[in-house]
Scaffold this active site. Structure first.
Site, PDB file in Angstrom:
ATOM      1  N   ASN A  39      -0.042   1.894   2.386  1.00  0.00           N
ATOM      2  CA  ASN A  39      -0.509   3.022   1.593  1.00  0.00           C
ATOM      3  C   ASN A  39      -0.710   2.565   0.152  1.00  0.00           C
ATOM      4  OD1 ASN A  39      -0.421   4.915   3.645  1.00  0.00           O
ATOM      5  ND2 ASN A  39       1.631   5.613   3.146  1.00  0.00           N
TER       6      ASN A  39
ATOM      7  N   ARG B 133      -1.039   4.647   9.481  1.00  0.00           N
ATOM      8  CA  ARG B 133      -0.625   3.234   9.518  1.00  0.00           C
ATOM      9  C   ARG B 133      -0.044   2.862  10.882  1.00  0.00           C
ATOM     10  NH1 ARG B 133       3.569   2.561   5.420  1.00  0.00           N
ATOM     11  NH2 ARG B 133       3.823   4.753   5.820  1.00  0.00           N
TER      12      ARG B 133
END
EC number: 3.6.1.7
Length: 90
Positions: free
Chosen positions: A36, A18
């Site tokens: 996520n 990320r």
């Protein structure tokens, strides 16, 4: 302005995926969000110029995180995605 929803599977959690995706988005001028998911995948919404989105998708497919590994990417255009001022890693 192109708006896409992207679902990424592979080794994409716990490897800086990320954070690395946010760095790529910032570099390309893409806004949106990455998060996520409970199933181990990563999902994102991305908005930007067509060429920037194409580059962003390609970089995501190659895994922006050196420790990550992408096995599957699904991309869906979605004009209803809310535009954001920046790219957020949730």
């Amino acid at each position: 302005m192109r708006k896409v929803r992207i679902q990424v599977e592979g080794r994409v959690q716990g490897v800086g995926f990320r954070f690395s995706t946010k760095m790529v988005a910032d570099e390309l001028g893409v806004t949106g969000v990455v998060r996520n998911e409970m199933d181990g995948s990563v999902s994102m919404e991305a908005c930007g110029e067509d060429s920037a989105i194409e580059q962003f998708i390609q970089r995501v497919k190659e895994s922006p995180s050196p420790a990550g590994s992408v096995s599957n990417v699904q991309v869906e255009d979605d004009p209803s995605i809310k535009e954001r001022k920046k790219f957020i890693a949730n």
